[in-house]
Design an enzyme around this catalytic site. Structure first.
Site, PDB file in Angstrom:
ATOM      1  N   ARG A  14      -8.736  -9.886   0.831  1.00 58.45           N
ATOM      2  CA  ARG A  14      -9.536 -10.641   2.407  1.00 58.45           C
ATOM      3  C   ARG A  14      -8.018 -10.065   2.604  1.00 58.45           C
ATOM      4  O   ARG A  14      -6.451 -11.141   2.633  1.00 58.45           O
ATOM      5  CB  ARG A  14      -9.430 -11.861   1.889  1.00 58.45           C
ATOM      6  CG  ARG A  14     -10.454 -11.583   1.177  1.00 58.45           C
ATOM      7  CD  ARG A  14     -11.414 -13.268   1.096  1.00 58.45           C
ATOM      8  NE  ARG A  14     -10.136 -14.033   1.565  1.00 58.45           N
ATOM      9  CZ  ARG A  14     -11.067 -15.316   1.481  1.00 58.45           C
ATOM     10  NH1 ARG A  14     -12.206 -15.555   2.164  1.00 58.45           N
ATOM     11  NH2 ARG A  14     -10.263 -16.842   1.946  1.00 58.45           N
TER      12      ARG A  14
ATOM     13  N   ASP B 136      -6.724 -20.385  -4.355  1.00 57.32           N
ATOM     14  CA  ASP B 136      -6.774 -19.331  -4.851  1.00 57.32           C
ATOM     15  C   ASP B 136      -6.989 -19.285  -6.132  1.00 57.32           C
ATOM     16  O   ASP B 136      -5.541 -19.523  -6.577  1.00 57.32           O
ATOM     17  CB  ASP B 136      -5.402 -18.803  -4.552  1.00 57.32           C
ATOM     18  CG  ASP B 136      -5.146 -17.083  -3.364  1.00 57.32           C
ATOM     19  OD1 ASP B 136      -5.541 -16.712  -4.266  1.00 57.32           O
ATOM     20  OD2 ASP B 136      -5.425 -16.609  -2.911  1.00 57.32           O
TER      21      ASP B 136
ATOM     22  N   ASP C 261      -3.868 -16.339  -7.162  1.00 57.79           N
ATOM     23  CA  ASP C 261      -2.802 -16.635  -7.093  1.00 57.79           C
ATOM     24  C   ASP C 261      -2.502 -18.248  -8.331  1.00 57.79           C
ATOM     25  O   ASP C 261      -0.842 -18.424  -9.530  1.00 57.79           O
ATOM     26  CB  ASP C 261      -2.016 -17.820  -5.896  1.00 57.79           C
ATOM     27  CG  ASP C 261      -1.683 -16.366  -4.541  1.00 57.79           C
ATOM     28  OD1 ASP C 261      -1.442 -15.315  -5.115  1.00 57.79           O
ATOM     29  OD2 ASP C 261      -1.677 -17.426  -3.584  1.00 57.79           O
TER      30      ASP C 261
ATOM     31  N   THR D 231      -8.320 -11.768   9.636  1.00 57.41           N
ATOM     32  CA  THR D 231      -9.780 -12.107   9.801  1.00 57.41           C
ATOM     33  C   THR D 231     -10.327 -12.380   8.158  1.00 57.41           C
ATOM     34  O   THR D 231     -12.191 -12.672   8.363  1.00 57.41           O
ATOM     35  CB  THR D 231     -10.645 -10.754  10.007  1.00 57.41           C
ATOM     36  OG1 THR D 231      -9.723  -9.582   8.976  1.00 57.41           O
ATOM     37  CG2 THR D 231      -9.534  -9.890  11.180  1.00 57.41           C
TER      38      THR D 231
HETATM   39  C1  PRP Z   1     -10.268 -13.751  -3.537  1.00 58.88           C
HETATM   40  C2  PRP Z   1     -11.698 -13.641  -4.330  1.00 58.88           C
HETATM   41  C3  PRP Z   1     -12.957 -12.848  -3.537  1.00 58.88           C
HETATM   42  C4  PRP Z   1     -12.199 -12.909  -2.704  1.00 58.88           C
HETATM   43  C5  PRP Z   1     -13.032 -14.033  -2.012  1.00 58.88           C
HETATM   44  O1  PRP Z   1      -9.792 -12.559  -3.505  1.00 58.88           O
HETATM   45  O2  PRP Z   1     -10.653 -13.281  -5.963  1.00 58.88           O
HETATM   46  O3  PRP Z   1     -12.632 -11.769  -4.346  1.00 58.88           O
HETATM   47  O4  PRP Z   1     -10.726 -13.876  -2.019  1.00 58.88           O
HETATM   48  O5  PRP Z   1     -13.634 -13.752  -0.499  1.00 58.88           O
HETATM   49  P1  PRP Z   1     -14.562 -13.357   0.180  1.00 58.88           P
HETATM   50  O6  PRP Z   1     -15.971 -13.774  -0.551  1.00 58.88           O
HETATM   51  O7  PRP Z   1     -14.526 -14.613   1.336  1.00 58.88           O
HETATM   52  O8  PRP Z   1     -14.761 -11.863   0.576  1.00 58.88           O
HETATM   53  P2  PRP Z   1      -8.525 -12.586  -2.771  1.00 58.88           P
HETATM   54  O9  PRP Z   1      -8.430 -11.674  -1.674  1.00 58.88           O
HETATM   55  O10 PRP Z   1      -7.594 -13.459  -2.433  1.00 58.88           O
HETATM   56  O11 PRP Z   1      -7.487 -11.561  -3.476  1.00 58.88           O
HETATM   57  P3  PRP Z   1      -6.737 -11.798  -5.027  1.00 58.88           P
HETATM   58  O12 PRP Z   1      -7.865 -11.973  -5.992  1.00 58.88           O
HETATM   59  O13 PRP Z   1      -6.017 -10.714  -5.124  1.00 58.88           O
HETATM   60  O14 PRP Z   1      -5.747 -13.189  -5.083  1.00 58.88           O
HETATM   61  N1  URA Z   2     -10.424 -16.840  -2.205  1.00 54.50           N
HETATM   62  C1  URA Z   2     -10.322 -18.015  -3.350  1.00 54.50           C
HETATM   63  O1  URA Z   2      -9.275 -17.550  -4.135  1.00 54.50           O
HETATM   64  N2  URA Z   2     -10.070 -19.030  -3.023  1.00 54.50           N
HETATM   65  C2  URA Z   2     -11.079 -19.234  -2.266  1.00 54.50           C
HETATM   66  O2  URA Z   2     -11.286 -21.096  -1.386  1.00 54.50           O
HETATM   67  C3  URA Z   2     -11.576 -17.742  -1.316  1.00 54.50           C
HETATM   68  C4  URA Z   2     -10.777 -17.564  -1.780  1.00 54.50           C
END
Ligand code: PRP
Ligand code: URA
Length: 211
Positions: free
Chosen positions: A103, A199, A202, A107
């Site tokens: 993400r 997160d 993470d 945005t």
């Molecule tokens: C997180 C999560 C989803 C997304 C959800 O990934 O694992 O993929 O955000 O958010 P959304 O519904 O608003 O799109 P992130 O972008 O943090 O990446 P990561 O898994 O690499 O930490």
């Molecule tokens: N991605 C995450 O890992 N946690 C949230 O709450 C939203 C997006």
């Protein structure tokens, strides 16, 4: 069947306490995500089609039934990786098709960075794996990609979804089923789920962001 399926089970409530707790260490967090994944996956697969097979046991012939369709697992990188092992234990013959999205921090829009899906050979059923469904943007991008690949039966398996996110996905993709362990009421101004668990990526990979 279509729409949103929130799974009710005492073990789900128990393991949600573990993943929500900020004091949970990454190893315990990964284990709890895996346990929740099994509970969600059990429901998400409870109507998969079976075909009759004859098995010879040490005692006699037996009429049995086995899975008769091609199932693909689609983890969304990175956090979806935490759900792959438990699904592969349940579905050892399922192929794993990785899709990479992150993400944009400003945005909250998803940005694709990894996609090696071939042009043909789409599975009959795709199980999309991502523990978090916040705005729903990431899952919607993946659903569009899988539909363009030719997957008819798409099921999203998540641990925690926001009400906003599932309302959005259910409206835009009424034929896609969303299986979730929890639905949280809101998003904060950084589009994180509240109360959520922070997160997920993470916490699974022990990569805290300090900025
Ligand atoms: C997180 C999560 C989803 C997304 C959800 O990934 O694992 O993929 O955000 O958010 P959304 O519904 O608003 O799109 P992130 O972008 O943090 O990446 P990561 O898994 O690499 O930490
Ligand atoms: N991605 C995450 O890992 N946690 C949230 O709450 C939203 C997006």
């Amino acid at each position: 069947m279509s729409g949103v399926i929130k799974i009710e089970h005492p073990l789900i409530e128990h393991h949600l306490c573990v993943v929500r707790d900020q004091a949970t260490r990454p190893s315990e967090f990964r284990a709890a995500i895996a346990r929740l994944t099994v509970l969600v996956a059990t429901h998400a697969t409870n109507d998969l089609p079976l075909s009759p097979v004859k098995i010879t046991t040490p005692i006699c012939d037996a009429d049995c039934r086995s899975l008769s369709i091609n199932i693909g697992l689609v983890p969304i990188l990175r956090a979806g990786l935490g759900m792959v092992d438990p699904l592969q234990n349940l579905l050892p013959d399922a192929a794993v098709w990785h899709l990479g999205l992150y993400r944009n921090e400003e945005t909250a829009e998803p940005v694709g960075y990894y996609d090696k899906l071939p042009n043909s050979g789409a599975p009959n059923v795709a199980l999309v794996l991502d523990p978090m469904l916040a705005t729903g943007g990431s899952v919607e991008l993946v659903i569009e990609r899988l539909q363009s690949w030719g997957v008819d039966d798409i099921r999203v398996l998540s641990v925690i979804a926001s009400q906003t996110g599932i309302d959005r996905v259910a409206k835009d993709f009424p034929d896609v089923r969303l299986y979730v362990a929890a639905i949280d009421p809101e998003l904060n101004d950084q589009a994180y789920i509240v109360p959520g668990l922070g997160d997920a990526g993470d916490r699974i990979f022990d990569t805290p962001q300090n900025d």
